[in-house]
Design a protein around this motif. Sequence first.
Motif, PDB file in Angstrom:
ATOM      1  N   PHE A 103       0.704  -1.098   0.003  1.00  0.00           N
ATOM      2  CA  PHE A 103       0.039  -0.005   0.129  1.00  0.00           C
ATOM      3  C   PHE A 103       0.882   1.192  -0.060  1.00  0.00           C
ATOM      4  N   LEU A 104       2.072   1.107   0.811  1.00  0.00           N
ATOM      5  CA  LEU A 104       2.921   2.504   0.866  1.00  0.00           C
ATOM      6  C   LEU A 104       3.678   2.740  -0.300  1.00  0.00           C
ATOM      7  N   SER A 105       3.887   1.731  -1.085  1.00  0.00           N
ATOM      8  CA  SER A 105       4.626   1.749  -2.340  1.00  0.00           C
ATOM      9  C   SER A 105       3.616   2.729  -3.686  1.00  0.00           C
ATOM     10  N   LEU A 106       2.575   2.844  -3.250  1.00  0.00           N
ATOM     11  CA  LEU A 106       1.600   3.312  -4.310  1.00  0.00           C
ATOM     12  C   LEU A 106       1.226   4.714  -3.955  1.00  0.00           C
ATOM     13  N   PRO A 107       0.959   5.520  -5.144  1.00  0.00           N
ATOM     14  CA  PRO A 107       0.222   6.993  -4.597  1.00  0.00           C
ATOM     15  C   PRO A 107      -1.144   6.564  -3.831  1.00  0.00           C
ATOM     16  N   SER A 108      -1.538   7.662  -3.399  1.00  0.00           N
ATOM     17  CA  SER A 108      -2.933   7.295  -2.346  1.00  0.00           C
ATOM     18  C   SER A 108      -4.025   7.008  -3.203  1.00  0.00           C
ATOM     19  N   ASP A 109      -4.318   7.516  -4.384  1.00  0.00           N
ATOM     20  CA  ASP A 109      -5.538   7.035  -5.069  1.00  0.00           C
ATOM     21  C   ASP A 109      -5.334   5.484  -5.446  1.00  0.00           C
ATOM     22  N   LYS A 110      -4.167   5.181  -5.812  1.00  0.00           N
ATOM     23  CA  LYS A 110      -4.003   3.568  -6.299  1.00  0.00           C
ATOM     24  C   LYS A 110      -3.803   2.796  -5.136  1.00  0.00           C
ATOM     25  N   ALA A 111      -3.426   3.291  -3.814  1.00  0.00           N
ATOM     26  CA  ALA A 111      -3.157   2.440  -2.772  1.00  0.00           C
ATOM     27  C   ALA A 111      -4.752   2.082  -2.293  1.00  0.00           C
ATOM     28  N   GLU A 112      -5.644   3.043  -2.352  1.00  0.00           N
ATOM     29  CA  GLU A 112      -7.165   2.958  -1.929  1.00  0.00           C
ATOM     30  C   GLU A 112      -7.854   1.956  -2.948  1.00  0.00           C
ATOM     31  N   ALA A 113      -7.170   2.123  -4.011  1.00  0.00           N
ATOM     32  CA  ALA A 113      -8.049   1.119  -5.111  1.00  0.00           C
ATOM     33  C   ALA A 113      -7.479  -0.225  -4.966  1.00  0.00           C
ATOM     34  N   ARG A 114      -6.459  -0.373  -4.399  1.00  0.00           N
ATOM     35  CA  ARG A 114      -5.824  -1.940  -3.977  1.00  0.00           C
ATOM     36  C   ARG A 114      -6.500  -2.340  -3.028  1.00  0.00           C
ATOM     37  N   MET A 115      -6.626  -1.512  -1.872  1.00  0.00           N
ATOM     38  CA  MET A 115      -7.522  -1.680  -0.794  1.00  0.00           C
ATOM     39  C   MET A 115      -8.743  -2.292  -0.962  1.00  0.00           C
ATOM     40  N   ILE A 116      -9.369  -1.475  -1.940  1.00  0.00           N
ATOM     41  CA  ILE A 116     -10.712  -2.089  -2.180  1.00  0.00           C
ATOM     42  C   ILE A 116     -11.038  -3.142  -3.077  1.00  0.00           C
ATOM     43  N   ARG A 117     -10.061  -3.312  -3.755  1.00  0.00           N
ATOM     44  CA  ARG A 117      -9.582  -4.711  -4.490  1.00  0.00           C
ATOM     45  C   ARG A 117      -9.654  -5.627  -3.561  1.00  0.00           C
ATOM     46  N   MET A 118      -8.781  -5.738  -2.633  1.00  0.00           N
ATOM     47  CA  MET A 118      -8.451  -6.841  -1.730  1.00  0.00           C
ATOM     48  C   MET A 118      -9.584  -7.057  -0.478  1.00  0.00           C
ATOM     49  N   ALA A 119     -10.346  -6.005  -0.244  1.00  0.00           N
ATOM     50  CA  ALA A 119     -11.683  -5.957   0.368  1.00  0.00           C
ATOM     51  C   ALA A 119     -12.908  -6.621  -0.336  1.00  0.00           C
ATOM     52  N   THR A 120     -12.725  -6.667  -1.531  1.00  0.00           N
ATOM     53  CA  THR A 120     -13.704  -7.370  -2.318  1.00  0.00           C
ATOM     54  C   THR A 120     -13.430  -8.633  -2.894  1.00  0.00           C
ATOM     55  N   LYS A 121     -12.271  -9.300  -2.573  1.00  0.00           N
ATOM     56  CA  LYS A 121     -11.878 -10.433  -3.118  1.00  0.00           C
ATOM     57  C   LYS A 121     -12.404 -11.757  -1.928  1.00  0.00           C
ATOM     58  N   GLY A 122     -12.643 -12.818  -2.539  1.00  0.00           N
ATOM     59  CA  GLY A 122     -12.984 -13.851  -1.706  1.00  0.00           C
ATOM     60  C   GLY A 122     -14.500 -13.781  -1.438  1.00  0.00           C
ATOM     61  N   MET A 123     -15.151 -14.656  -0.317  1.00  0.00           N
ATOM     62  CA  MET A 123     -16.241 -14.804   0.159  1.00  0.00           C
ATOM     63  C   MET A 123     -16.484 -13.384   0.926  1.00  0.00           C
ATOM     64  N   GLY A 124     -17.446 -12.665   0.478  1.00  0.00           N
ATOM     65  CA  GLY A 124     -18.054 -11.613   1.180  1.00  0.00           C
ATOM     66  C   GLY A 124     -16.920 -10.333   1.317  1.00  0.00           C
ATOM     67  N   ALA A 125     -17.704  -9.250   1.187  1.00  0.00           N
ATOM     68  CA  ALA A 125     -16.849  -7.817   1.143  1.00  0.00           C
ATOM     69  C   ALA A 125     -16.700  -7.423   2.531  1.00  0.00           C
ATOM     70  N   SER A 126     -15.318  -6.832   2.520  1.00  0.00           N
ATOM     71  CA  SER A 126     -15.282  -6.187   3.998  1.00  0.00           C
ATOM     72  C   SER A 126     -15.788  -4.640   3.829  1.00  0.00           C
ATOM     73  N   VAL A 127     -16.968  -4.490   4.356  1.00  0.00           N
ATOM     74  CA  VAL A 127     -17.536  -3.498   4.232  1.00  0.00           C
ATOM     75  C   VAL A 127     -17.223  -2.173   4.963  1.00  0.00           C
TER      76      VAL A 127
END
Length: 206
Positions: A103-127
């Motif tokens: 996360f820290l290796s990315l600009p803020s907008d891309k870091a948060e895009a990656r966080m969303i990606r990880m939060a929506t992978k697998g069974m059930g989203a991390s709302v």
Amino acid sequence: DNKTHRGRATTTTMTIDLYPPIVHEQDLSPDAFGPAIDDYCEEIHDAVKGFGANKSAVIDGLADQDATNRFKISLRYKELYGKELLQVMKKEFSGDFGAAMQFLSLPSDKAEARMIRMATKGMGASVDILFSICCGRTNTEIHMLKKAYFEMYTKDLNQVIASETRGDNERLLLTALQASEQEYDPLVHTKEKAIEDAAYIHSCGL
């Protein structure tokens, strides 16, 4: 009232920008970096050379920097060493520490895009993660976030949220992604209005 922030016109809303100005401006000119950024990049590069990365040195070179410097490091590192810093962090570190470094290796907008990606992978989203990001960004930052998500994953963020959430969670998140926050009007957005709105929300059982 419209305001100008380092050449960028802004409007007064009730949410403040969390991304640093350089991320909004996407200033990629050589003058935007400087010798200190090269030193940080070299420190990180030296820390991941050979067998076993030096965590402490990577923390000093990357994690101890503010969001402005991390934006610069993420771009300059590839220019100097021909590798995406994100990929370096993925290769060298694992677990929670590895995720944090990614996360820290990315600009803020891309870091948060990656966080969303990880939060929506697998069974059930991390709302909770989705709420903290999507419901706390300005109109401009929502547009930046959606653009970054599409550039990184070639998927529309609205469609991702619609497919991964249901009911009130889905409606709230999709509303936030419309980036339709009203500009602050002191004649309308008063303390009395806030009390009235809070009472209405409470009467709805929320």
